[in-house]
Design an enzyme around this catalytic site. Structure first.
Site, PDB file in Angstrom:
ATOM      1  N   MET A  30       0.841  -1.189   0.000  1.00 37.76           N
ATOM      2  CA  MET A  30       0.000   0.000   0.000  1.00 37.76           C
ATOM      3  C   MET A  30       0.886   1.253   0.000  1.00 37.76           C
ATOM      4  O   MET A  30       0.438   2.342   0.361  1.00 37.76           O
ATOM      5  CB  MET A  30      -0.947  -0.011   1.213  1.00 37.76           C
ATOM      6  CG  MET A  30      -1.894  -1.215   1.165  1.00 37.76           C
ATOM      7  SD  MET A  30      -3.433  -0.972   2.032  1.00 37.76           S
ATOM      8  CE  MET A  30      -2.848  -0.743   3.684  1.00 37.76           C
ATOM      9  N   GLY A  31       2.152   1.082  -0.405  1.00 38.35           N
ATOM     10  CA  GLY A  31       3.039   2.235  -0.538  1.00 38.35           C
ATOM     11  C   GLY A  31       3.592   2.714   0.783  1.00 38.35           C
ATOM     12  O   GLY A  31       3.552   2.024   1.790  1.00 38.35           O
ATOM     13  N   PHE A  32       4.158   3.942   0.754  1.00 37.79           N
ATOM     14  CA  PHE A  32       4.885   4.533   1.876  1.00 37.79           C
ATOM     15  C   PHE A  32       5.911   3.510   2.386  1.00 37.79           C
ATOM     16  O   PHE A  32       5.904   3.089   3.528  1.00 37.79           O
ATOM     17  CB  PHE A  32       3.934   4.977   2.996  1.00 37.79           C
ATOM     18  CG  PHE A  32       4.526   6.122   3.782  1.00 37.79           C
ATOM     19  CD1 PHE A  32       4.614   7.388   3.211  1.00 37.79           C
ATOM     20  CD2 PHE A  32       5.044   5.943   5.046  1.00 37.79           C
ATOM     21  CE1 PHE A  32       5.190   8.442   3.903  1.00 37.79           C
ATOM     22  CE2 PHE A  32       5.632   6.990   5.747  1.00 37.79           C
ATOM     23  CZ  PHE A  32       5.692   8.246   5.180  1.00 37.79           C
ATOM     24  N   LEU A  33       6.757   3.137   1.435  1.00 36.51           N
ATOM     25  CA  LEU A  33       7.641   1.987   1.645  1.00 36.51           C
ATOM     26  C   LEU A  33       8.724   2.263   2.690  1.00 36.51           C
ATOM     27  O   LEU A  33       9.183   3.396   2.836  1.00 36.51           O
ATOM     28  CB  LEU A  33       8.296   1.615   0.310  1.00 36.51           C
ATOM     29  CG  LEU A  33       7.310   1.361  -0.837  1.00 36.51           C
ATOM     30  CD1 LEU A  33       8.066   1.066  -2.131  1.00 36.51           C
ATOM     31  CD2 LEU A  33       6.363   0.215  -0.511  1.00 36.51           C
ATOM     32  N   HIS A  37       9.311  -3.340   3.619  1.00 40.37           N
ATOM     33  CA  HIS A  37       8.865  -3.650   2.248  1.00 40.37           C
ATOM     34  C   HIS A  37      10.060  -4.026   1.368  1.00 40.37           C
ATOM     35  O   HIS A  37       9.970  -4.924   0.536  1.00 40.37           O
ATOM     36  CB  HIS A  37       8.200  -2.427   1.604  1.00 40.37           C
ATOM     37  CG  HIS A  37       6.951  -1.969   2.281  1.00 40.37           C
ATOM     38  ND1 HIS A  37       6.900  -0.861   3.081  1.00 40.37           N
ATOM     39  CD2 HIS A  37       5.698  -2.485   2.273  1.00 40.37           C
ATOM     40  CE1 HIS A  37       5.677  -0.686   3.526  1.00 40.37           C
ATOM     41  NE2 HIS A  37       4.917  -1.664   3.062  1.00 40.37           N
ATOM     42  N   GLY A 147       4.672 -10.178   4.269  1.00 42.16           N
ATOM     43  CA  GLY A 147       5.414 -10.156   5.533  1.00 42.16           C
ATOM     44  C   GLY A 147       4.768 -11.052   6.581  1.00 42.16           C
ATOM     45  O   GLY A 147       3.542 -11.141   6.662  1.00 42.16           O
ATOM     46  N   LYS A 149       4.867 -10.320   9.616  1.00 35.78           N
ATOM     47  CA  LYS A 149       4.359  -9.456  10.695  1.00 35.78           C
ATOM     48  C   LYS A 149       2.825  -9.500  10.719  1.00 35.78           C
ATOM     49  O   LYS A 149       2.216  -9.593  11.769  1.00 35.78           O
ATOM     50  CB  LYS A 149       4.838  -8.017  10.497  1.00 35.78           C
ATOM     51  CG  LYS A 149       4.315  -7.098  11.603  1.00 35.78           C
ATOM     52  CD  LYS A 149       4.959  -5.738  11.539  1.00 35.78           C
ATOM     53  CE  LYS A 149       4.350  -4.870  10.475  1.00 35.78           C
ATOM     54  NZ  LYS A 149       3.174  -4.108  10.908  1.00 35.78           N
ATOM     55  N   ASP A 150       2.215  -9.420   9.515  1.00 30.61           N
ATOM     56  CA  ASP A 150       0.756  -9.539   9.427  1.00 30.61           C
ATOM     57  C   ASP A 150       0.446 -11.028   9.311  1.00 30.61           C
ATOM     58  O   ASP A 150       0.086 -11.529   8.239  1.00 30.61           O
ATOM     59  CB  ASP A 150       0.232  -8.784   8.197  1.00 30.61           C
ATOM     60  CG  ASP A 150       0.452  -7.298   8.341  1.00 30.61           C
ATOM     61  OD1 ASP A 150       0.124  -6.759   9.411  1.00 30.61           O
ATOM     62  OD2 ASP A 150       0.978  -6.682   7.408  1.00 30.61           O
ATOM     63  N   SER A 185       6.609  -0.461  10.382  1.00 32.76           N
ATOM     64  CA  SER A 185       5.232  -0.320   9.914  1.00 32.76           C
ATOM     65  C   SER A 185       5.060   1.101   9.401  1.00 32.76           C
ATOM     66  O   SER A 185       5.661   2.041   9.946  1.00 32.76           O
ATOM     67  CB  SER A 185       4.271  -0.544  11.090  1.00 32.76           C
ATOM     68  OG  SER A 185       2.997  -0.020  10.777  1.00 32.76           O
TER      69      SER A 185
HETATM   70  O1  PAF Z   1      -0.215  -5.786   3.699  1.00 32.89           O
HETATM   71  C1  PAF Z   1      -0.614  -4.864   2.945  1.00 32.89           C
HETATM   72  O2  PAF Z   1       0.078  -3.865   2.704  1.00 32.89           O
HETATM   73  C2  PAF Z   1      -1.999  -4.965   2.340  1.00 32.89           C
HETATM   74  O3  PAF Z   1      -2.892  -5.576   3.208  1.00 32.89           O
HETATM   75  C3  PAF Z   1      -2.006  -5.661   0.969  1.00 32.89           C
HETATM   76  C4  PAF Z   1      -1.569  -7.109   1.087  1.00 32.89           C
HETATM   77  C5  PAF Z   1      -1.097  -4.922   0.010  1.00 32.89           C
HETATM   78  C6  PAF Z   1      -3.427  -5.663   0.378  1.00 32.89           C
HETATM   79  O4  PAF Z   1      -3.908  -4.365   0.211  1.00 32.89           O
END
Ligand code: PAF
Length: 280
Positions: A30-33, A37, A147, A149-150, A185
């Site tokens: 979802m960006g803001f790397l 990431h 990841g 983490k999630d 995060s």
């Molecule tokens: O983990 C994330 O950043 C988001 O949940 C994902 C997997 C890109 C889906 O929008």
């Protein structure tokens, strides 16, 4: 690095990558790397010939529109980081591209999505699987990296891929931490300096639990974690799940196999999560 905003352009770019039987690994983001990431990108590079990264802040996985609006974004910086890392294609769709006719068709892992963290954030994992299924259909990667983490998200995606016979291999990559132990995060930048310091209590609590796994029961681990979080007045423990690492089934009594400990802790309106898999 090719930047694609439309589905047709992304498909054409991936087709070119595949022209000589090359393999493609995808990292959905979802960006803001941040460095977390980029470690997923490194894993992806090791797994396939080319890497495709998607950047899409997916509205269907946010409960509160305030949380969606507050989600940090920095496209230019993200693209610089991905270019530097040798990514081949970046897919940057907007909401109309991903959901041209809304979200009538959804994908949901019915049990896994609605337990644990999914109970606290109803609809969240349904939004994740719905968008990841759409992204997989567009990019059709051989491998995709997420990841650890999630942790629940990773298990939910693994299950969706298995149940729907999706031809993609899912790889879980270890959590990347700041030097002081805080899991990286995109939400960390929203913490005040006091909360940023207080947030160390998450990794401290997990480390304390890991230290006491030998001969421990689930109840013992609950106590160790709750007591550690309680030492930090700025932190509110909002979720603590101790489950079988693969099925996410809640366990009781003595630990008998690989066990995932998942915690979520609030600092004001910012929710942080962290996780550890322990083996007794
Ligand atoms: O983990 C994330 O950043 C988001 O949940 C994902 C997997 C890109 C889906 O929008």
């Amino acid at each position: 690095m090719r930047i694609c905003r439309s589905i047709s352009d992304c498909r054409a770019a991936v087709k070119e990558l595949r022209a000589t039987d090359k393999t493609v690994a995808m990292v959905p983001t979802m960006g803001f790397l941040h460095a977390g990431h980029m470690s997923l990108v490194d894993t992806a590079k090791a797994e396939a010939d080319h890497v495709v990264v998607s950047i899409f802040v997916n509205p269907t996985q946010f409960g509160e529109s305030a949380d969606l609006d507050a989600y940090p974004r920095n496209e230019e910086r993200d693209l610089d980081m991905l270019r530097e890392a040798g990514v081949a294609v970046v897919f940057l769709p907007d909401v109309t591209t991903m959901y041209p006719m809304g979200d009538e068709t959804i994908v949901e892992t019915t049990r896994l999505a609605n337990m644990l963290h999914g109970k606290v954030r109803p609809g969240h994992f349904r939004g994740v699987t719905t968008v990841v299924a759409r992204l997989f259909n567009i990019v059709q990667p051989d491998v995709a990296v997420f990841g650890e983490k999630d942790y629940q998200q990773l298990q939910v995606i693994r299950r969706m891929v298995a149940d729907l016979h999706m031809p993609v291999t899912i790889i879980g990559a270890p959590t990347v931490r700041e030097a002081d132990g805080l899991a990286m995060s995109s939400r960390n930048v929203r913490l005040s300096s006091e909360d940023r310091q207080a947030a160390l209590v998450l990794s401290k609590a997990l480390a304390a639990a890991e230290m006491s796994t030998a001969g421990a029961t689930v109840a013992d681990l609950h106590t160790v974690i709750a007591d550690t979080i309680a030492t930090e007045p700025r932190a509110t423990l909002t979720g603590l799940d101790i489950v079988a690492a693969e099925t996410l089934n809640v366990i009781e009594g003595a630990l008998t196999g690989p066990t995932a400990i998942m915690i979520s802790v609030a600092f004001g309106d910012i929710l942080l999560i962290d996780q550890r898999v322990v083996t007794p």
